[in-house]
Design a protein around this motif. Structure first.
Motif, PDB file in Angstrom:
ATOM      1  N   ILE A   1       0.851  -1.178   0.000  1.00 33.89           N
ATOM      2  CA  ILE A   1       0.000   0.000   0.000  1.00 33.89           C
ATOM      3  C   ILE A   1       0.890   1.233   0.000  1.00 33.89           C
ATOM      4  CG2 ILE A   1      -0.157   0.038   2.526  1.00 33.89           C
ATOM      5  CD1 ILE A   1      -2.995   1.120   2.259  1.00 33.89           C
ATOM      6  N   ASN A   2       0.482   2.250  -0.747  1.00 33.38           N
ATOM      7  CA  ASN A   2       1.231   3.501  -0.806  1.00 33.38           C
ATOM      8  C   ASN A   2       0.316   4.643  -0.399  1.00 33.38           C
ATOM      9  OD1 ASN A   2       3.850   2.634  -2.000  1.00 33.38           O
ATOM     10  ND2 ASN A   2       2.515   1.925  -3.639  1.00 33.38           N
ATOM     11  N   LEU A   3       0.605   5.260   0.741  1.00 31.48           N
ATOM     12  CA  LEU A   3      -0.214   6.362   1.240  1.00 31.48           C
ATOM     13  C   LEU A   3       0.361   7.679   0.712  1.00 31.48           C
ATOM     14  CD1 LEU A   3      -0.835   5.145   4.892  1.00 31.48           C
ATOM     15  CD2 LEU A   3      -2.209   4.749   2.846  1.00 31.48           C
ATOM     16  N   ARG A   4       0.179   7.886  -0.569  1.00 32.49           N
ATOM     17  CA  ARG A   4       0.691   9.052  -1.285  1.00 32.49           C
ATOM     18  C   ARG A   4       0.114   9.012  -2.684  1.00 32.49           C
ATOM     19  NH1 ARG A   4       3.928   6.336  -4.680  1.00 32.49           N
ATOM     20  NH2 ARG A   4       5.369   4.736  -3.916  1.00 32.49           N
ATOM     21  N   HIS A   5       0.453  10.018  -3.500  1.00 31.84           N
ATOM     22  CA  HIS A   5       0.135   9.913  -4.915  1.00 31.84           C
ATOM     23  C   HIS A   5       0.998   8.808  -5.529  1.00 31.84           C
ATOM     24  CE1 HIS A   5      -1.209  14.033  -3.963  1.00 31.84           C
ATOM     25  NE2 HIS A   5      -2.080  13.859  -4.932  1.00 31.84           N
ATOM     26  N   THR A   6       0.556   8.265  -6.632  1.00 29.06           N
ATOM     27  CA  THR A   6       1.284   7.187  -7.291  1.00 29.06           C
ATOM     28  C   THR A   6       1.328   7.430  -8.789  1.00 29.06           C
ATOM     29  OG1 THR A   6      -0.680   5.831  -7.689  1.00 29.06           O
ATOM     30  CG2 THR A   6       0.449   5.527  -5.562  1.00 29.06           C
ATOM     31  N   MET A   7       2.266   6.769  -9.454  1.00 29.97           N
ATOM     32  CA  MET A   7       2.331   6.863 -10.909  1.00 29.97           C
ATOM     33  C   MET A   7       1.071   6.256 -11.526  1.00 29.97           C
ATOM     34  SD  MET A   7       4.944   8.527 -11.858  1.00 29.97           S
ATOM     35  CE  MET A   7       6.512   9.096 -11.199  1.00 29.97           C
ATOM     36  N   GLY A   8       0.482   5.297 -10.830  1.00 31.52           N
ATOM     37  CA  GLY A   8      -0.762   4.716 -11.319  1.00 31.52           C
ATOM     38  C   GLY A   8      -1.891   5.729 -11.336  1.00 31.52           C
TER      39      GLY A   8
END
Length: 295
Positions: A264-271
Motif C-alpha cells: 500500500i502507498n499512502l501518497r500519490h502514485t504513478m498509477g
C-alpha cells in the motif's frame, strides 16, 4: 494551490528523521519531473520540486499539495515560511509513517509474515524455496532481497540491520508475476473513493511504465475478483480511511495462482497519474505512459 513533487518521499519515511538528506539522484528526478503534478491537478497555480520552490516562490500562504507528506518535507516548508495552517501536524505525519510500515498490510497477506529471527526466514525458505525479503519501510525497489535455497552471509547481515532499525523483515513467497496492477483510491472524511485501476510494469520492484487501458480491460486481464476488491475496500475503509486523508494506491500481483496484494502507498502514485492522464487524453488509450513523458 501549490503542488510539490517529492518522489524521495518513501526514502524519507524509511529514514524517519526530519533532517534526512535524500540522494542527489532522487532530487534531480524531482526537479526534472515536477510538472507531473500538473496532470494530477490541472488547475494548480504552481508545480515545483522543493528545490525549485525555494528559488521561485516568495508567498507561502497557498494550500500545499505534495506527492506525499513526511517529516522532511514539513521541516523544509516551515523553513521556507509556509504558514502552519497548510502543514499537517506531527501526529498526522507519524500516523502516515506507521500505517506505511509493511506490517500494516499483513491481515491481507496470509502467506506473508513478519520475521525477527533468521530461523523464521529459513522456515519460509524450506516451505517455498524462493522468497522475497522486504524492509518494512522502503521505496523505489530499495529494501528488497530475493533469496533462493538459503540465506547468504550478506542476506543475514542485511536482515539483522533491518530488524535492528525497523523492527522486523517481511518474508513472502516469490511468485511468477503475470501482471503488476494497482487499485487507486482517495480517502476523505473517513470515506474511500475508487479512482480506477492501474496496469504497470516493473523490474525488480522498480516502476517502469503504465499501460493506458480502460478499467474494464485491466480488470479482465488480471482477473481480480469482485469479492477480493470488496474485502480490500472494506479493510481500507475500516483501518485506513479513519486515520488518513489523501490519495492511496494498493499494488497487486497477478500470478498463475491468482492475485496477491503486494503493498500500500499512502501518497500519490504513478498509477494515479496514469489514470488522470488517460482521462485527459482518451486518444492515447492503448499506449504506454512513461515517467519521461513528464518532461
Amino acid at each position: 494551490m501549490l503542488c510539490i513533487f517529492n518522489p524521495e518521499h518513501d526514502l524519507c519515511l524509511a529514514n524517519g528523521s526530519s533532517n534526512y538528506m535524500a540522494p542527489a539522484s532522487a532530487l534531480l528526478f524531482a526537479d526534472s519531473c515536477a510538472k507531473i503534478m500538473q496532470i494530477l491537478y490541472p488547475a494548480a497555480d504552481y508545480c515545483f520540486s522543493i528545490r525549485q520552490l525555494a528559488d521561485s516562490i516568495n508567498d507561502m500562504s497557498a494550500p500545499i499539495v505534495p506527492w506525499g507528506w513526511n517529516a522532511v518535507l514539513k521541516s523544509q516548508l516551515k523553513k521556507l515560511g509556509v504558514v502552519p495552517q497548510w502543514l499537517p501536524s506531527d501526529d498526522t505525519i507519524n500516523t502516515i509513517r506507521q500505517l506505511q510500515h509493511r506490517t500494516t498490510l499483513l491481515p491481507l497477506q496470509p502467506q506473508s509474515r513478519a520475521a525477527k529471527e533468521q530461523k523464521e526466514v529459513e522456515e519460509m525458505i524450506a516451505q517455498h524455496h524462493a522468497v522475497v525479503l522486504k524492509a518494512p519501510w522502503s521505496g523505489s525497489g530499495r529494501g528488497l532481497r530475493w533469496v533462493t535455497g538459503a540465506m547468504s552471509p550478506h542476506d543475514i547481515s542485511w536482515m539483522e540491520k533491518v530488524v535492528r532499525n525497523q523492527g522486523c523483515v517481511i518474508v513472502e513467497p516469490r511468485r511468477q508475476v503475470l501482471h503488476d496492477f494497482a487499485l487507486e483510491y482517495t480517502a476523505q472524511g473517513g470515506e474511500l473513493y475508487f479512482e480506477g485501476y492501474s496496469l504497470f510494469e516493473s523490474a525488480n520492484g522498480v516502476y517502469q511504465h503504465n499501460l493506458l487501458l480502460p478499467d474494464e480491460e485491466i480488470a479482465a486481464r488480471v482477473g481480480f475478483a469482485k469479492q477480493q476488491q470488496e474485502v480490500l475496500e472494506s479493510w481500507l475503509t475500516e483501518q485506513i480511511a479513519p486515520q488518513y486523508e489523501g490519495p492511496l494506491g494498493v499494488d497487486v500481483l497477478h500470478t498463475d495462482q491468482g492475485c496477491f496484494i503486494s503493498e500500500i502507498n499512502l501518497r500519490h502514485t504513478m498509477g494515479l497519474v496514469a489514470c488522470r492522464y488517460r482521462q485527459q487524453h482518451p486518444e492515447e488509450m492503448g499506449q504506454t505512459w512513461r515517467m519521461m513523458n513528464c518532461d
